[in-house]
Design an enzyme around this catalytic site. Structure first.
Site, PDB file in Angstrom:
ATOM      1  N   GLY C 231       0.826  -1.202   0.000  1.00  0.00           N
ATOM      2  CA  GLY C 231       0.000   0.000   0.000  1.00  0.00           C
ATOM      3  C   GLY C 231       0.859   1.250   0.000  1.00  0.00           C
ATOM      4  O   GLY C 231       0.638   2.176  -0.783  1.00  0.00           O
ATOM      5  N   ASP C 260       5.220  -9.614   6.743  1.00  0.00           N
ATOM      6  CA  ASP C 260       4.783 -10.906   6.186  1.00  0.00           C
ATOM      7  C   ASP C 260       5.741 -11.437   5.118  1.00  0.00           C
ATOM      8  O   ASP C 260       5.591 -12.563   4.675  1.00  0.00           O
ATOM      9  CB  ASP C 260       3.400 -10.766   5.549  1.00  0.00           C
ATOM     10  CG  ASP C 260       2.312 -10.475   6.559  1.00  0.00           C
ATOM     11  OD1 ASP C 260       2.598 -10.500   7.766  1.00  0.00           O
ATOM     12  OD2 ASP C 260       1.178 -10.235   6.130  1.00  0.00           O
ATOM     13  N   ARG C 411       5.697  -7.964  16.536  1.00  0.00           N
ATOM     14  CA  ARG C 411       5.880  -6.757  15.732  1.00  0.00           C
ATOM     15  C   ARG C 411       6.689  -5.687  16.436  1.00  0.00           C
ATOM     16  O   ARG C 411       7.271  -4.815  15.792  1.00  0.00           O
ATOM     17  CB  ARG C 411       4.515  -6.138  15.407  1.00  0.00           C
ATOM     18  CG  ARG C 411       3.587  -7.067  14.709  1.00  0.00           C
ATOM     19  CD  ARG C 411       2.252  -6.441  14.323  1.00  0.00           C
ATOM     20  NE  ARG C 411       1.942  -5.178  14.923  1.00  0.00           N
ATOM     21  CZ  ARG C 411       1.107  -4.294  14.377  1.00  0.00           C
ATOM     22  NH1 ARG C 411       0.524  -4.584  13.224  1.00  0.00           N
ATOM     23  NH2 ARG C 411       0.838  -3.168  14.971  1.00  0.00           N
TER      24      ARG C 411
END
Lengths: 485, 485, 485, 485
Positions: C231, C260, C411
């Site tokens: 994105g 990912d 994360r």
């Protein structure tokens, strides 16, 4: 000016008196006579609902009673009591002046100490209080935690950020014009507890007490916090006395620091838990090296100049050490009962072995090294690790010897959660103690409670692993090691 | 018996031939002529749906093209190409016999290598195959991962547990009657990857090639896996040749091991990533020590006898190192462009500095140490760390110097996740290669793909950090270090 | 103004042309026509001795050749090639405007890409260059490393500290008056790489491209760095085009981010290695829980909306997972070949089992949850973990089911050493690329070399674990899992 | 048969009598009357030089004296004393039989407890002693450490390896024919302390006391060790009584386990330190997530069904939590003094906030969840974490809320060094106690000393964080949180 030594014994500002209910309690010296009392700002605070600590709250210094002399560990305690009168603190003697030392035949161990915590009446006006913080001696996990919590709690009292200063590089920062004190703000200390070391810097520079007190006076410091070991505490005591004699109304409060955990009376020193955790990793590394090698011998040298606490605790925790050498327990290498014969048996059984040695062990046996002195001219320890390595090489000719010395890696890490909480509580206690007008005190955890102790009480001698005491027995019964003598 | 060296070049069992489509590819030697072909047991397996790898699948050995000589890094590559012909593998020469070495003027770097992976046709009958696994040389993170994955994959092929044996303590275990081979079962290796070191034990004992081949014959070993460095690979090559000349039909497959990451052609060796991760912690410790001390200097000695990969990578990763010394790049201490002058400037700016040095750096400068030899009589490195410490002490008289040598703590830890996967893939590739009938090969990751390489190709010389190459430039532009010359 | 799309193909500023020696290479768009060339400041620098990178240096996009269709993994590659023309980037389409998407029937995968690195000629005057840095999307280990290295390298070029600004909270910071850009100094970023998250803040706010370009113009930004995923890269491409059409001469360079690891062509994304390392800990926890319980079942949900890379890699690394579910591979719960029947067998053998599931798996099977949308109105994933937990509870009535979802803990951690170096190199490459006048590019490691890629090339589709490809086969052959269908 | 309850009070086998010197001491019940006394094997042992512990050695149960009611924390202590008589142990009542509970108006807290340690006279013949070890309830760091040390110390006494058995999966293993007891050898337990969980397996299965005692009789178990929480201790007490009434001469000794640290009198439970260490990591993750996001809110749910010790300690250690909710302290969400209003102010100041909640907090406020029961039919807690998440989403509409529940990851890790030593000492104490003929006792650290406590003493009620006590005040004064009411 006069430190309040009412009911003191001799020249120490310390007294073991009988409280109203017959308890024998050690009081701490104060500057309350010189300062103005006022109510604690926390009285009004909504968020501090738990009340205050009273000067008459007290903490047991002994929480065990032995049936008699034959009980395990009792002799070491008896020794403690007995030696209390006899010990000469050589080290402190060298470092500070002679008269900070306890007189011979000094005192009995009292039953109780004063409890640490916020007092309802305080003796500094927070908005007008100037505070200095100084970290001295070697680095140790938790220094930044302590500095951070000192700053936070001082600000909580209402001290303006502009009034909190950090002294750079230990006592050196009082006089070194190149490294002036720095202001410590909430923002500056916000994340320092996540890093090892000390943001203030530290050094082993000896304190020039008269110069330090001049600066305290000049800079109008009301409260001085010294985070240091026995040397640092002795200096704090000397500064307290110099302040007293020069009429400088500064409250001096120490936070006791010793990665070796060698301070009398205190359950444990901050950073010790962290150090043991990390030391254990080095031991595991030695085990892996030794067991992977043909006739592998792993030797790990750990911290402990006079006391084997880290070495014993890490060995106990790891569960994989074959032999431990500490300064407190003599050993021989050769002979039927010597270390070598013992490890030879282990090698035959397992094919490898792991040995932990505290840096101060076996100093009298090392004859092949020239004595050295440190930057300050003090004698340095001989290197027992390298000496042992050579002795092992000579004896175990085919062995694959791995020598690990993790000291710097241990000292420099951030704290474990347990130490993090501990540092915070010590620092808060120190700030509360200073605002309560105490001086010449140190803060410690005793039998699970935080309390204030007059400095001379804890610096009389290093705390040691008793050769016939519980900890050493636990280790020996756990790893099956004989005494090598 | 004859190793299939069809299309081989000289006596190496290695060839750079032109495949059908014009590619220049290095073939690997096989024993297929001596063995019976049969279908892979995985053909029927439901769970292996992805097909097989073909002998004609190939992997690029070069995945970059330079515009010309002036491009950064191109000269180091050109050097690689050029030196390919000239290098004399002194070390391998000493360790094994003369004739395992590449002849002078030997070969061009080919374009492609054979791809690693399961073949549709295999050349050992799994239910009747005997396998031996041997770890040699120093320990390195991942040895247990490799051993575990070799065992697992062999059992997946259908080899009975009773047929998989582990050789104890490196090559020594072939002949040492006190340390007989051990049977390796699935249960035994189940959790060994969670521990450091090697469960088989290792040693630097030199291989007595003829004795080893006698045992391979006597014990009816069909496949021998050797996990070792350049020395171990050279031994594997020598064993391959001896098997060939003695008609012992054993497929010898190496898994290349070098914590220093100094193997030619291979993207990285297993354990290297883990070592860098751990090395970085030592660097952070040095930083904390140095920055907490008055005029603190932290010196970290890291692994790297001939190559500075760990030192450079850990320094790059840490982001806090001021200077790096490696074996590949000469340096001077004194003079305007020397290390000392540079660090003095850093000290003036920051108040402290951190230096990383690879153990093989500056060997020619150390004149105050007597040369030593190891258990096997090979010359040992001088201790550049202690030497530097002394030099620094002489130069920076007031500095507080902390010296950290974390080698053992680095070598002995379990693998990171990345290395864990890598070890598994290498080991699986090795088993597939052995069942495919290859011998005298080693397994490696090249340009992100797993492939088989004839052993002589990778042991010709240690891989080195090029003094004018990318990695060294990255470090220098990252930390701003000049060349000290 | 005009982006230099000489030799571009269609409207993409991207071309696969034939270089002088016949190689098919993808060029990157530049703003060089609009900017003034000048020599790199590094030409004179003593410390950058390695020379420069040429625009004609090139990196292979494919480093493997398959013998044919039957070779393992070849079909997935063929698929890649084939699908290159057909894929519609739905996601990017939704996020940005239609015309940033590749036209249908777009391009062949070229052979080579341009190499990343410092150019001898640069196109911005460092002392007069203004730089903005923006982190967008979810957090990922390494964001702070990238920000720090971007700042450092920009300052190395000679950009004044006052000219480097950080945009707060992703694209939101371009327009949110409450969160103005912050100046980024060397001191500010000094230790941020030791912390997780991003000091700039991030958000998933959609970019209002026209408003952003207005601010770039208003604030005279010469170089914009966007650290983001597909994105964020699509937005970077849209901003590049809007700059072009509005004649705002700003070079837009992306640093591709995806925890990912689902970006096409790139060896791995930064933070992925760290994430796998940490994910493995959750798997080990699940194993301990499951094996300590009576009929214990451990379920771990890991990251991976469209791709199972983390799940597969962590499972492969841990070596203790019994089954893995990923978005790319369909599965059934019931039936003889279903997951339940398989795990029942495992439970009977071992007494417990461990399952890893990627968050995007099995979305079409979840019928008991209402679809949700996120703050930006985009559809959110159903919670496959909770769904599975319920299904397992219904099926394994007596089992003790432990469900672990470690996403946030993964994360937010600081990077491993490998990722730390990787982030630094990517960021340095990005700064070099911007100074070289490129725009609309992203930086990546391809076949072990850093290179520049036109953004549209990598955002066409998410990279996926091929159901018949190598990685999935490795996992399946490693843990013995069938396909549950 | 008769447990020696000479001098016991009521039916508890527990007495607070006045020792010779006037101290009020709690004795422990023994089976000495039923067993033959003999000298300890350690008398002769060279390696146990520290002597033995006497039955008359005693440990203070209180090591603090308050000046009066107004002293901080005193009321909580007074409460403790007062409530000692009134508490009804609902949980134990449900779990075991009614009559194991303390009668109403039961006892005063005595002054001293018996010291743990090796006795000179023992009451089992080691070479003929059969031992069973059972771990019950949820997993907790340290279970394997305890099992290992129990086995080691039993073998040290001279118990043959063939006589030490492990019961599988908690109490279930006494009767489940599929999971028979396993023999525990020195080799089997050698490295289990390096792993989390319990090698024996555990479960929450309720004990069928009569069946268990039948097995103890049938299998001729002389000593049963139960490692469990309040439920497990209550079961141990019930088994002790059943043994007594059925004339089964088995010494039952508990090692108290509670990751929540909610056991009365004991300084801390094993595993707690480890849990806090790990919990802190989750809090740091929440902080990173929250501070990196636009209007980020991090919520961490930690363990603590009835007590907030982990939550408070981890929050205190982390130094970065804004608000803490625990079961012991009521809170409101809305209103001027509510949690929401408070966090809104924090959000305005910092832009983000972090909240820690213990799983047992706010149970009475959760009205939107159906009550659930666990496998054993006991009521389960409502999920306060998910409930809070929903409430926050409704109130903070634009906030980015991250919810972390690390329970499984915390429970399953191996122990820290501190816990490792602690587990070992507890287990050694348990073995010494059993050989000394005690039964129905549990082992604990009280005021830094190990001692034996009759089981009923510690299971009367969960220990709790006192809402007006020291720990809660420390937290509140540390993070500045008001009471939300």
């Amino acid at each position: 000016m006069a430190i309040d030594r009412r009911a003191t014994f001799g020249s120490f500002g310390v007294v073991a008196d009988a409280a109203d209910d017959g308890d024998n309690i050690i009081h701490c010296p104060t500057l309350r006579n010189e300062l103005a009392a006022r109510p604690s700002p926390f009285i009004a605070h909504d968020y501090f609902g738990g009340g205050f600590v009273s000067d008459r709250d007290r903490v047991c210094l002994q929480s065990i009673k032995f049936a008699g002399e034959r009980s395990a560990g009792s002799r070491s305690q008896d020794n403690l009591q007995a030696r209390w009168c006899q010990l000469v603190l050589r080290e402190a003697r060298t470092r500070v002046s002679e008269d900070t030392l306890p007189p011979q035949g000094y005192l009995h161990l009292p039953d109780y100490a004063m409890r640490s915590g916020p007092r309802e009446i305080i003796y500094h006006n927070p908005s007008d209080t100037h505070i200095a913080i100084c970290t001295v001696g070697g680095i140790c996990p938790g220094l930044n935690d302590v500095v951070r919590a000192l700053v936070h709690k001082a600000l909580d009292y209402g001290v303006p950020e502009s009034n909190v200063m950090g002294i750079r590089y230990g006592f050196r920062g009082f006089t070194d014009r190149q490294h002036r004190p720095v202001q410590l703000t909430r923002r500056m200390v916000e994340e320092i507890h996540l890093e090892g070391g000390t943001v203030l810097g530290t050094s082993r520079a000896l304190p020039v007490v008269s110069e330090i007190v001049k600066r305290l006076d000049l800079w109008k410091i009301d409260i001085l916090f010294i985070v240091g070991g026995r040397g640092g505490n002795a200096a704090a005591e000397a500064i307290t006395r110099e302040c007293d004699s020069k009429h400088v109304p500064c409250c001096v409060v120490a936070v006791p620091k010793s990665i070796d955990n060698d301070l009398l009376l205190i359950d444990k020193t901050f950073g010790f838990e962290t150090a043991v955790e990390e030391a254990q990793k080095a031991i595991l590394a030695a085990k892996v090296e030794a067991s992977s090698a043909y006739q592998g011998i792993g030797i790990v040298k750990l911290m402990g100049r006079q006391s084997g606490f880290i070495t014993v605790s890490a060995a106990l925790a790891s569960g994989i050490v074959d032999a431990v050498l500490i300064p407190e327990v003599k050993f021989t290498l050769d002979g039927e009962k010597g270390l070598f014969a013992y490890l030879e048996r282990i090698m035959q059984e397992k094919g490898h072995c792991v040995l932990c040695v505290a840096e101060g062990a076996g100093q009298d046996m090392i004859t092949d090294q020239a004595p050295k002195t440190d930057l300050a001219g003090r004698p340095e320890l001989m290197d027992v690790g390298l000496w042992l390595k050579r002795q092992f090489k000579a004896r175990f000719k085919n062995a694959d010897i791995k020598y690990i010395e993790p000291t710097c890696m241990i000292r420099s890490i951030p704290t474990t959660a347990g130490d993090r909480v501990y540092c915070k509580m010590l620092a808060h206690g120190a700030v509360h103690g200073a605002f309560a007008g105490f001086t010449g005190i140190t803060v410690g955890l005793v039998n699970t409670h935080y309390c204030y102790l007059p400095i001379p009480l804890i610096i009389q001698a290093p705390r040691r692993v008793e050769a016939r005491g519980e900890l050493w027995n636990r280790l020996r019964s756990s790893i099956g090691q004989p005494n090598f003598e």
